[in-house]
Write a protein that holds these residues in place. Structure first.
Motif, PDB file in Angstrom:
ATOM      1  N   UNK A 295       0.831  -1.206   0.000  1.00  0.00           N
ATOM      2  CA  UNK A 295       0.000   0.000   0.000  1.00  0.00           C
ATOM      3  C   UNK A 295       0.864   1.254   0.000  1.00  0.00           C
ATOM      4  N   UNK A 296       1.893   1.262   0.845  1.00  0.00           N
ATOM      5  CA  UNK A 296       2.751   2.442   0.976  1.00  0.00           C
ATOM      6  C   UNK A 296       3.583   2.678  -0.284  1.00  0.00           C
ATOM      7  N   UNK A 297       4.184   1.611  -0.785  1.00  0.00           N
ATOM      8  CA  UNK A 297       5.043   1.754  -1.959  1.00  0.00           C
ATOM      9  C   UNK A 297       4.256   2.191  -3.195  1.00  0.00           C
ATOM     10  N   UNK A 298       3.065   1.627  -3.357  1.00  0.00           N
ATOM     11  CA  UNK A 298       2.274   1.950  -4.544  1.00  0.00           C
ATOM     12  C   UNK A 298       1.338   3.128  -4.383  1.00  0.00           C
ATOM     13  N   UNK A 299       1.315   3.716  -3.168  1.00  0.00           N
ATOM     14  CA  UNK A 299       0.399   4.832  -2.875  1.00  0.00           C
ATOM     15  C   UNK A 299      -1.053   4.438  -3.151  1.00  0.00           C
ATOM     16  N   UNK A 300      -1.392   3.214  -2.780  1.00  0.00           N
ATOM     17  CA  UNK A 300      -2.772   2.752  -2.941  1.00  0.00           C
ATOM     18  C   UNK A 300      -3.587   3.213  -1.727  1.00  0.00           C
ATOM     19  N   UNK A 301      -3.873   4.492  -1.680  1.00  0.00           N
ATOM     20  CA  UNK A 301      -4.501   5.068  -0.502  1.00  0.00           C
ATOM     21  C   UNK A 301      -5.921   5.530  -0.778  1.00  0.00           C
TER      22      UNK A 301
END
Length: 315
Positions: A295-301
């Motif tokens: 989530x953090x690496x891909x900015x899946x926020x």
């Protein structure tokens, strides 16, 4: 039909509010439209009301009969969209809920933004959406901006954000015919979460999403909405989302499944977008720590701090 804009109204047991909605469409400042209505086997007088309007305004309103064993708003809008692509030459398509009220300049404002976007991007795959006013059943204003009410950020149009949370409200949208046609490369609408979310994904990858920062709809909340408006920053919302509620888990699983369907549907996804989608689609193949890192690496926020906190807790 020769009208340039097709408006699709999917109805079900809407006798209480549907007259007000249709009247608001008939009162629009822009008149270059045709309204197509499909009823989903209502048990009240909704269909009778629709045929009444059709008989009074035959040049503007058509009630279509498309048999289907499938029920629900998603299937209803999908069948209407399919009908318009096959049976009309409408260049633009709008979507309409049965219980809202359209502000008089809605079509004009949305269409103007569409034409500007086509010139700016030199593209025929455009999705335009707008803000809404949230109102109660009696049209008393609960929030002047749905975007603020829901703590959404319409500037997020990248696939890594749209794949996690849709920020496009279907009943505000106008799609170009080319974009709708691209969306219909999907074979089975039953595989996706919701039609408007799918349209957003397609526009993010293969076209452009444009937001009009102006409410064009009175978005009525009355307890029976298929999709309603919850005030995201309210204390009750925060407590509900952070107290073990499994809504976030369900929506994340739904988003991952939909990403897999998108990857299987389109072979012409640009490389960067495909890589982002593939990484997200594998989310539940990982351990929880790996999921958090992904989530953090891909900015899946998701959008809004409470939503993001809940996402990390319940992933």
């Amino acid at each position: 039909m020769s009208q340039q804009i097709a408006i699709l109204l999917a109805s079900y047991n809407g006798e209480q509010f549907i007259r007000e909605q249709i009247d608001s469409i008939l009162s629009q400042s822009c008149t270059n439209w045709h309204l197509y209505i499909r009823d989903d086997n209502s048990s009240d007088d909704t269909l009778l009301i629709e045929h009444e309007y059709e008989s009074r305004y035959p040049q503007q309103i058509t009630v279509v009969d498309i048999p289907s064993v499938e029920r629900g708003a998603k299937h209803n809008f999908w069948l209407l969209s399919q009908y318009v692509l096959k049976e009309t030459d409408a260049a633009y398509i709008m979507f309409c809920d049965q219980d809202d009220v359209w502000i008089q300049s809605k079509i004009e404002d949305t269409f103007s933004a569409m034409k500007s976007a086509e010139q700016k991007f030199q593209d025929r795959r455009i999705l335009v959406h707008t803000d809404l006013k949230v109102v109660d059943r009696n049209l008393k204003v609960l929030g002047n901006s749905f975007i603020k009410y829901r703590a959404l950020n319409p500037s997020y149009t990248e696939i890594n954000r749209i794949v996690v949370q849709n920020n496009v409200t279907g009943c505000t949208t106008m799609l170009s015919r080319d974009l709708l046609g691209k969306a219909f490369e999907l074979e089975d609408v039953g595989e996706i979460a919701m039609h408007d979310w799918w349209f957003s994904l397609v526009a993010s990858v293969f076209g452009h999403i444009v937001f009009v920062n102006k409410p064009t709809i009175l978005y009525r909340q009355h307890g029976d909405n298929v999709v309603g408006a919850t005030k995201v920053n309210s204390l009750s919302f925060i407590l509900k989302r952070l107290s073990g509620n499994n809504h976030i888990k369900k929506t994340l699983h739904m988003a991952v499944d939909q990403a897999k369907v998108f990857l299987n549907t389109y072979q012409d996804i640009p490389l960067d977008d495909r890589s982002s989608l593939e990484s997200f689609a594998k989310l539940y193949e990982y351990s929880k720590i790996q999921r958090i890192l992904t989530l953090s690496k891909g900015h899946y926020w998701k959008q809004g701090p409470i939503q993001i906190i809940g996402e990390y807790i319940f992933i």
